[in-house]
Design a protein around this motif. Structure first.
Motif, short mmCIF file in Angstrom:
data_model
loop_
_atom_site.label_atom_id
_atom_site.label_comp_id
_atom_site.label_asym_id
_atom_site.label_seq_id
_atom_site.Cartn_x
_atom_site.Cartn_y
_atom_site.Cartn_z
N THR A 1 -15.15 -0.03 8.85
CA THR A 1 -13.86 -0.34 8.24
C THR A 1 -13.36 -1.71 8.69
O THR A 1 -13.39 -2.03 9.87
CB THR A 1 -12.83 0.72 8.63
N THR B 1 -8.24 6.49 13.15
CA THR B 1 -6.96 5.95 13.58
C THR B 1 -6.77 4.60 12.92
O THR B 1 -7.71 3.83 12.75
CB THR B 1 -6.93 5.77 15.10
N SER B 2 -5.53 4.31 12.53
CA SER B 2 -5.20 3.01 11.95
C SER B 2 -5.32 1.95 13.03
O SER B 2 -4.96 2.16 14.18
CB SER B 2 -3.78 3.02 11.38
N ALA C 1 -7.98 0.13 1.46
CA ALA C 1 -6.64 -0.33 1.84
C ALA C 1 -6.27 -1.59 1.06
O ALA C 1 -5.82 -2.59 1.63
CB ALA C 1 -6.59 -0.59 3.34
N GLU D 1 -1.18 0.40 12.46
CA GLU D 1 0.04 1.16 12.20
C GLU D 1 0.03 2.49 12.94
O GLU D 1 -1.02 2.98 13.35
CB GLU D 1 0.18 1.40 10.69
N LYS E 1 -5.29 8.13 9.69
CA LYS E 1 -5.57 8.09 8.26
C LYS E 1 -6.72 9.04 7.92
O LYS E 1 -7.63 9.24 8.73
CB LYS E 1 -5.95 6.66 7.84
N TYR E 2 -6.66 9.63 6.74
CA TYR E 2 -7.79 10.43 6.29
C TYR E 2 -8.10 10.08 4.84
O TYR E 2 -7.23 9.70 4.05
CB TYR E 2 -7.51 11.93 6.44
N TYR E 3 -9.40 10.18 4.49
CA TYR E 3 -9.89 9.78 3.18
C TYR E 3 -10.78 10.90 2.67
O TYR E 3 -11.68 11.37 3.38
CB TYR E 3 -10.72 8.49 3.27
N LYS F 1 -0.44 5.58 12.60
CA LYS F 1 -0.93 6.58 11.66
C LYS F 1 -2.33 7.04 12.05
O LYS F 1 -3.11 6.28 12.63
CB LYS F 1 -1.04 6.00 10.24
N SER G 1 -4.83 3.30 -6.91
CA SER G 1 -5.27 3.36 -5.51
C SER G 1 -6.25 2.22 -5.24
O SER G 1 -6.81 1.61 -6.17
CB SER G 1 -5.95 4.70 -5.23
N GLU H 1 0.82 -1.21 0.00
CA GLU H 1 0.00 0.00 0.00
C GLU H 1 0.86 1.26 0.00
O GLU H 1 0.40 2.34 -0.36
CB GLU H 1 -0.92 -0.01 1.22
N GLU H 2 2.14 1.10 0.41
CA GLU H 2 3.06 2.25 0.41
C GLU H 2 3.39 2.71 -1.00
O GLU H 2 3.92 3.80 -1.21
CB GLU H 2 4.35 1.88 1.15
#
Length: 567
Positions: A397, A514-515, A423, A518, A522-524, A520, A340, A294-295
């Motif tokens: 999610t 929040t992940s 993801a 990980e 995350k925002y979408y 992180k 993506s 995903e990176e």
């Protein structure tokens, strides 16, 4: 330390360490703990023994090492004992009749003697000691094999020992229920309580050397049945046989190589070129900083190089436990485009539906067709559903939610064609169903719930961002949804995670969460244009400006104030 006992000056910490030394039979982790106590490394001891790993809907995931905060032989035994007891409570004698399955990836941690294979053997020993049949894979498998085995053999549950795409020091413990999906509440709480009540290892739980008649190896049978099942979804075999498309595949030092080769063979596709440096499992993941496709481009560098040498135009990449997929395609100008998760979800969803239409000329059954996506994923499938007449649903999610909802729909004799989350996770067949400091996370999201308001009792969400009015707020941590007449969210809420969605007057939608795995937040973001507006560049700038404003207004002030300053 006197007579093997710890004395750190912290009674609770000493109790946790001393109980550990009484229970643990792994000489390597025992030696590590003794060493830390002797050195007086109280900070490290607190990290290892300060709090037990929390068992949740995603199971467990943490660094390998000694202590109740880490993945190791003892915590695996304690977790499995609790899980076994909970299953006995839920299924009674049916557990001994039906059994469980245990799979594992290739992760290992030599300093503590931990490895996914050894953890799987310990989990199996716990179950067989209680008279429960265990289908223990003899070798590494991709994660999807475990839920498939649960469904195929009608088992009560499944365990997959893997940390998926986490850093090399981590490992994890994923749990699947009898429906082939990961657990959801209230099972997580029930298992957690049972773990706490069964911390002392049972005498046989350490015995991985016995050849119990209750142990069976499902590897060959499941390997055959899995590919026989997915073959049913090969719609254009003759085209596949003659295809000239060259494809590169990387398993990123994980388990995927053998199984992807078998999948291509099952579909009569020419085998993909394998990235030699990343083909075989390696728990050190030597060629990547993070083993997560995903990176994007950083993980795919070797794949692009091989594709250039072989003249390939498509690159596929699995994460280390082979349940996620990244795809890149060479463009006409010679550049590589990494799709993506939302783009792939749109392409795969459209393709699966078109194939279904071709094999189902009677369109009256379309009303029984469903597609699913998580709340933070693109809504493009909703648009396709409105046009074509099938159903689209959102879930929380994580595939645990989509898998459980898919099973509910299947039990109602519905057709679940496809599910995805941004993801890079996809379900194309219903047959296959270390974090930032907690106080920083809470403070960042609490600021959004009390925006511009120092009174922490009064909820006051932002009303605009970057000059764009906010027209709706949905907070799935607190259960608030301004779109509902009673302001109560329709989707399930979870106080153990943070998730807020803002809808803007210009058609923008932004979700922050929040992940789960990980370090992180995350925002979408997504922007739905008004009918007739075809100014793609203008719309992209409008979305980019909104994203910049969200970071600047919502999170940057708290990040500056709360995160540790570099020394």
């Amino acid at each position: 330390m006197e007579n093997g006992l710890s004395s750190t000056g912290d009674i609770k910490l000493d109790q946790a360490i001393n109980q550990w030394l009484q229970f643990d039979k792994n000489p390597q982790t025992v030696a590590l703990v003794h060493g830390l106590v002797k050195e007086g490394a109280v900070g490290e001891l607190r990290r290892c023994f300060g709090s037990r790993m929390e068992f949740g809907t995603a199971g467990l995931r943490a660094a390998m090492g000694p202590g109740i905060s880490c993945m190791n032989d003892l915590t695996i035994i304690q977790t499995t004992q609790g899980f076994c007891k909970y299953l006995e409570h839920c299924f009674g004698e049916g557990l001994k009749e039906r059994g469980v399955v245990v799979g594992f990836d290739a992760r290992a941690h030599p300093p503590s003697g931990g490895s996914s294979k050894h953890f799987a053997s310990l989990a199996a020993a716990v179950f067989t000691s209680r008279g429960v049949p265990v289908h223990l894979f003899c070798d590494i498998t991709p994660t999807p094999f475990v839920p498939f085995t649960v469904s195929h053999l009608g088992l009560c549950a499944g365990i997959m020992v893997t940390a998926s795409h986490n850093p090399k020091q981590d490992n994890g413990y994923k749990v699947y229920w009898e429906n082939g999906a990961q657990i959801v509440p209230p099972h997580d709480k029930g298992i957690s309580v049972a773990i706490e009540a069964n911390l002392e290892p049972w005498p046989e739980s350490w015995d991985t050397t016995s050849h119990s008649p209750l142990l069976k190896d499902p590897y060959q049978d499941i390997h055959t049945e899995y590919y026989r099942t997915i073959q049913q979804h090969c719609h254009h075999r003759e085209i596949n046989k003659s295809s000239e498309v060259k494809i590169v595949h990387t398993s990123v030092h994980g388990v995927g190589h053998t199984f992807v080769q078998s999948a291509f063979k099952a579909f009569d596709l020419r085998p993909p070129y394998a990235v030699e440096e990343q083909k075989d499992p390696d728990p050190e993941f030597p060629t990547v900083q993070y083993p997560n496709p995903e990176e994007g481009e950083g993980v795919l560098t070797l794949s692009f190089a091989l594709a250039e040498r072989e003249g390939a135009s498509v690159v596929l990449a699995n994460d280390p436990d082979a349940d996620r997929l990244a795809i890149a395609e060479k463009q006409k100008g010679g550049q590589w485009r990494v799709f993506s998760g939302n783009e792939l979800g749109a392409l795969l969803g459209w393709w699966v539906y078109q194939c279904w239409k071709q094999t189902n000329p009677d369109q009256s059954t379309v009303k029984a067709v469903y597609m699913l996506a998580s709340t933070v994923s693109s809504k493009i499938l909703r648009a396709i559903a409105l046009k074509e007449g099938f159903h689209f649903e959102e879930t929380l999610t994580g595939f645990k939610w989509m898998g459980n909802r898919a099973r509910e729909l299947l039990d109602q004799h519905k057709i679940v064609l496809f599910a995805f989350e941004e993801a890079i996770g996809y379900m194309c067949s219903s047959a296959l169903l270390n974090k930032p400091p907690g106080e920083v996370i809470r403070a960042m999201f609490d600021r959004l719930r009390h925006y511009g308001n120092q009174d922490q009792e009064a909820v006051s969400y932002p009303r605009q961002c970057g000059g764009v009015p906010i027209t709706a707020v949905r907070d799935l941590t607190t259960g608030y949804d301004s779109n509902q007449t009673d302001n109560k969210a329709v989707l399930p809420t979870s106080t153990s995670s943070q998730m807020i969605t803002f809808t803007f007057s210009n058609g923008g939608v932004a979700t922050m969460r929040t992940s789960g795995t990980e370090p992180k937040i995350k925002y979408y973001t997504e922007l739905c244009a008004a009918p007739g507006n075809s100014d793609v560049k203008g719309l992209q700038k409008e979305l980019d400006d909104l994203v910049d404003a969200i970071i600047e207004d919502f999170f940057q002030p708290m990040k500056n104030n709360l995160l540790p300053k570099p020394e």
